[in-house]
Scaffold this motif. Sequence first.
Motif, PDB file in Angstrom:
ATOM      1  N   VAL A 171      84.944 -39.598  60.037  1.00  0.00           N
ATOM      2  CA  VAL A 171      84.769 -38.556  61.057  1.00  0.00           C
ATOM      3  C   VAL A 171      83.982 -39.140  62.227  1.00  0.00           C
ATOM      4  O   VAL A 171      82.998 -39.858  62.026  1.00  0.00           O
ATOM      5  N   THR A 172      84.426 -38.845  63.432  1.00  0.00           N
ATOM      6  CA  THR A 172      83.669 -39.185  64.639  1.00  0.00           C
ATOM      7  C   THR A 172      83.373 -37.901  65.390  1.00  0.00           C
ATOM      8  O   THR A 172      84.224 -37.014  65.480  1.00  0.00           O
ATOM      9  N   MET A 173      82.164 -37.801  65.928  1.00  0.00           N
ATOM     10  CA  MET A 173      81.761 -36.640  66.701  1.00  0.00           C
ATOM     11  C   MET A 173      81.788 -36.974  68.197  1.00  0.00           C
ATOM     12  O   MET A 173      81.364 -38.055  68.597  1.00  0.00           O
ATOM     13  N   LEU A 174      82.284 -36.042  68.998  1.00  0.00           N
ATOM     14  CA  LEU A 174      82.220 -36.125  70.455  1.00  0.00           C
ATOM     15  C   LEU A 174      81.353 -34.959  70.905  1.00  0.00           C
ATOM     16  O   LEU A 174      81.727 -33.795  70.747  1.00  0.00           O
ATOM     17  N   VAL A 175      80.173 -35.273  71.472  1.00  0.00           N
ATOM     18  CA  VAL A 175      79.150 -34.265  71.719  1.00  0.00           C
ATOM     19  C   VAL A 175      78.851 -34.190  73.212  1.00  0.00           C
ATOM     20  O   VAL A 175      78.652 -35.218  73.867  1.00  0.00           O
ATOM     21  N   GLY A 176      78.818 -32.961  73.737  1.00  0.00           N
ATOM     22  CA  GLY A 176      78.625 -32.774  75.168  1.00  0.00           C
ATOM     23  C   GLY A 176      77.452 -31.885  75.517  1.00  0.00           C
ATOM     24  O   GLY A 176      76.587 -31.577  74.683  1.00  0.00           O
ATOM     25  N   ALA A 177      77.444 -31.431  76.767  1.00  0.00           N
ATOM     26  CA  ALA A 177      76.319 -30.678  77.315  1.00  0.00           C
ATOM     27  C   ALA A 177      76.068 -29.378  76.567  1.00  0.00           C
ATOM     28  O   ALA A 177      74.932 -28.897  76.510  1.00  0.00           O
ATOM     29  N   GLY A 178      77.099 -28.799  75.979  1.00  0.00           N
ATOM     30  CA  GLY A 178      76.931 -27.547  75.256  1.00  0.00           C
ATOM     31  C   GLY A 178      76.108 -27.672  73.997  1.00  0.00           C
ATOM     32  O   GLY A 178      75.737 -26.666  73.385  1.00  0.00           O
ATOM     33  N   ALA A 179      75.793 -28.906  73.598  1.00  0.00           N
ATOM     34  CA  ALA A 179      74.999 -29.126  72.386  1.00  0.00           C
ATOM     35  C   ALA A 179      73.567 -29.554  72.703  1.00  0.00           C
ATOM     36  O   ALA A 179      72.827 -29.944  71.795  1.00  0.00           O
ATOM     37  N   ARG A 180      73.166 -29.465  73.971  1.00  0.00           N
ATOM     38  CA  ARG A 180      71.828 -29.948  74.332  1.00  0.00           C
ATOM     39  C   ARG A 180      70.715 -29.180  73.635  1.00  0.00           C
ATOM     40  O   ARG A 180      69.628 -29.722  73.409  1.00  0.00           O
ATOM     41  N   GLU A 181      70.969 -27.917  73.303  1.00  0.00           N
ATOM     42  CA  GLU A 181      69.950 -27.121  72.600  1.00  0.00           C
ATOM     43  C   GLU A 181      70.139 -27.187  71.082  1.00  0.00           C
ATOM     44  O   GLU A 181      69.517 -26.419  70.351  1.00  0.00           O
ATOM     45  N   LEU A 192      78.693 -39.660  72.972  1.00  0.00           N
ATOM     46  CA  LEU A 192      78.048 -38.688  73.844  1.00  0.00           C
ATOM     47  C   LEU A 192      78.678 -38.717  75.227  1.00  0.00           C
ATOM     48  O   LEU A 192      78.840 -39.784  75.819  1.00  0.00           O
ATOM     49  N   THR A 193      79.026 -37.554  75.753  1.00  0.00           N
ATOM     50  CA  THR A 193      79.423 -37.505  77.152  1.00  0.00           C
ATOM     51  C   THR A 193      78.175 -37.731  78.004  1.00  0.00           C
ATOM     52  O   THR A 193      77.038 -37.695  77.512  1.00  0.00           O
ATOM     53  N   LEU A 194      78.376 -37.966  79.296  1.00  0.00           N
ATOM     54  CA  LEU A 194      77.232 -38.212  80.182  1.00  0.00           C
ATOM     55  C   LEU A 194      76.230 -37.070  80.109  1.00  0.00           C
ATOM     56  O   LEU A 194      75.021 -37.288  79.970  1.00  0.00           O
ATOM     57  N   GLN A 195      76.712 -35.830  80.184  1.00  0.00           N
ATOM     58  CA  GLN A 195      75.799 -34.691  80.148  1.00  0.00           C
ATOM     59  C   GLN A 195      75.270 -34.436  78.741  1.00  0.00           C
ATOM     60  O   GLN A 195      74.267 -33.736  78.574  1.00  0.00           O
ATOM     61  N   GLY A 196      75.900 -35.004  77.735  1.00  0.00           N
ATOM     62  CA  GLY A 196      75.401 -34.895  76.378  1.00  0.00           C
ATOM     63  C   GLY A 196      74.237 -35.833  76.100  1.00  0.00           C
ATOM     64  O   GLY A 196      73.557 -35.693  75.068  1.00  0.00           O
ATOM     65  N   LYS A 197      73.991 -36.809  77.002  1.00  0.00           N
ATOM     66  CA  LYS A 197      72.857 -37.720  76.818  1.00  0.00           C
ATOM     67  C   LYS A 197      71.525 -36.967  76.774  1.00  0.00           C
ATOM     68  O   LYS A 197      70.619 -37.336  76.027  1.00  0.00           O
ATOM     69  N   GLU A 198      71.447 -35.925  77.591  1.00  0.00           N
ATOM     70  CA  GLU A 198      70.192 -35.182  77.703  1.00  0.00           C
ATOM     71  C   GLU A 198      69.841 -34.538  76.367  1.00  0.00           C
ATOM     72  O   GLU A 198      70.657 -33.855  75.765  1.00  0.00           O
ATOM     73  N   GLU A 199      68.631 -34.764  75.902  1.00  0.00           N
ATOM     74  CA  GLU A 199      68.081 -34.200  74.662  1.00  0.00           C
ATOM     75  C   GLU A 199      68.581 -34.895  73.399  1.00  0.00           C
ATOM     76  O   GLU A 199      67.932 -34.847  72.358  1.00  0.00           O
ATOM     77  N   ILE A 200      69.748 -35.536  73.444  1.00  0.00           N
ATOM     78  CA  ILE A 200      70.374 -36.015  72.210  1.00  0.00           C
ATOM     79  C   ILE A 200      70.368 -37.540  72.090  1.00  0.00           C
ATOM     80  O   ILE A 200      70.419 -38.083  70.993  1.00  0.00           O
ATOM     81  N   GLU A 201      70.260 -38.251  73.193  1.00  0.00           N
ATOM     82  CA  GLU A 201      70.445 -39.698  73.160  1.00  0.00           C
ATOM     83  C   GLU A 201      69.310 -40.453  72.472  1.00  0.00           C
ATOM     84  O   GLU A 201      69.543 -41.339  71.648  1.00  0.00           O
ATOM     85  N   GLN A 202      68.073 -40.126  72.805  1.00  0.00           N
ATOM     86  CA  GLN A 202      66.948 -40.925  72.326  1.00  0.00           C
ATOM     87  C   GLN A 202      66.729 -40.755  70.825  1.00  0.00           C
ATOM     88  O   GLN A 202      66.913 -39.680  70.262  1.00  0.00           O
ATOM     89  N   ASP A 203      66.335 -41.873  70.182  1.00  0.00           N
ATOM     90  CA  ASP A 203      66.035 -41.864  68.745  1.00  0.00           C
ATOM     91  C   ASP A 203      67.177 -41.258  67.941  1.00  0.00           C
ATOM     92  O   ASP A 203      66.971 -40.467  67.014  1.00  0.00           O
ATOM     93  N   LEU A 260      67.904 -40.925  78.388  1.00  0.00           N
ATOM     94  CA  LEU A 260      67.383 -39.579  78.610  1.00  0.00           C
ATOM     95  C   LEU A 260      66.603 -39.125  77.390  1.00  0.00           C
ATOM     96  O   LEU A 260      67.005 -38.224  76.659  1.00  0.00           O
ATOM     97  N   GLY A 261      65.481 -39.780  77.187  1.00  0.00           N
ATOM     98  CA  GLY A 261      64.623 -39.402  76.072  1.00  0.00           C
ATOM     99  C   GLY A 261      63.518 -38.470  76.532  1.00  0.00           C
ATOM    100  O   GLY A 261      63.380 -38.147  77.712  1.00  0.00           O
ATOM    101  N   GLY A 262      62.693 -38.044  75.590  1.00  0.00           N
ATOM    102  CA  GLY A 262      61.592 -37.151  75.914  1.00  0.00           C
ATOM    103  C   GLY A 262      62.107 -35.874  76.542  1.00  0.00           C
ATOM    104  O   GLY A 262      63.031 -35.237  76.050  1.00  0.00           O
TER     105      GLY A 262
END
Length: 509
Positions: free
Chosen positions: A132-142, A160-171, A337-339
Amino acid sequence: MGTVGPGAVHLLNGLYDAKKSHAPVLAVCGQVPSAELGSDHFQEVDNDAVFRDVAEFCRTVTDPAQLPYLLELAVNTAYARSGVAVLTVPGDIGARPLSAAGPRFIAQRPETVPTWPLLDQAAHLLDGAAKVTMLVGAGAREAREEVLAVADALSAPMVLTLQGKEEIEQDNPFQVGQPGPLGNPAAQHALDDCDVLLMVGTDFPYRDWYPRGKTVVQIDVEGAHIGRRVPVDLGLVGDSAATLEALLPKLTTKPDRDHLARSRRRYETWRERQQHLADPDYEAGVAGRVRRQFDNRARAIRPAVLAAAIDRHAKADAVFTSDTGMSTVWFARFVTLGGNRRLLGSYNLGSTANALPQALGAAQLDRTRQTIGLCGDGGVTTVMGELLTVVDHDLPVKIVVFNNSRLGMVKQEQEQSGLPEFGTRLKNRDLAAIARACGLHAVRVERAADVDSAVRDALGHHGPVLLDVVTNADEIALPSAPTAAQVWGFARAKAKERIASAHDGDAAR
């Protein structure tokens, strides 16, 4: 808010950005006096007609008694449909007294969760897949914790899409970077090598980069988004966090993590190669000297050096904006896009020159928070008057310009089609000198060795600053899965450009 006629029309591009980004926005526009409506009066524009396509709600107030209920309808519609509402107020109406009580607005939409039978069906499809591969976008930031928990249970690499980087990319031990034009081969391999693709909160628009022949499960709060980019076997209409939380107990943990491990190894290998380009001394080595003959004969600063320095020195809660173009490519690849870092851009509409105005808006909203506008030279020169806005309002924005004397994204699109660049050259302007003339603190950087200290000092400067960095115009950023035609196109375009350059040189002599 916009004034009558042209003032209202100037809002249109920004409102389309809001529409495409599903942002609830209220626009209040002026209008000629009521008695002049329909007379082709000076500056008269039919706002209801102009804004009909962009707005979910569009009305002209003709009597003060219509307020506050028209205002309530406008705001409630913007919230309910995550879009734009426009209220037009003729000048004479705005001057009349209002006796009605204040408006009352609804809360934003409540969380929704798919029915249990649909969740059972999703679990069955996911449990039955080897990979399974996940494709995660801005709608999952919360939904960071829920996304990570599901990826762990499924042993799934996460694109991760570009807008999915926020909140989800780091660690995130599952993420393998971005897909598509901004992306990398590891992300594309993770998509192509799976049995089931789980899409979470994404409306990633580039059909050519979706894998073919896979079972697809899509989670989205908007039912209209289900299946409009790729055929979907099971659509789950619901909020990302609530849906994943309900789905997780139904999943059987996958002990085989080979698919995840292979995807992560590919990603780390790609990142290691990219980090070489971010080294200011890269071209001192053998590989750098060889590559320079192909794509950096002018020995300009590689944009990766600048982007990596920004990532090192930006604060943990910095707000970034980026122009539509190559500055976004380098941001996507080198800035994490960490922290509590945030990202704004015209990523659905693709407006020109958006980064500087958006940075001003963010800086005005919170002057204590570091705001960094990542601009192209084409973008800054398009809205150069905004430099005066920065000074007039003393907005503490940090404007970083990738100054490659090009409309870089257009140049690359031409070249990958086999065409030599045409109409993309900009004369090398000293943008720092222009900014200083406007009253800004500004610095120009022309050597790679000076980039790190210049970025550190600019981001640490108290008040507004413009950093003008002369970057390599011929840097190539290949998409995640370049086709043979694109590679051949670049080769043909570069050969034609080399011949034209030699011809120009002979003509000059």
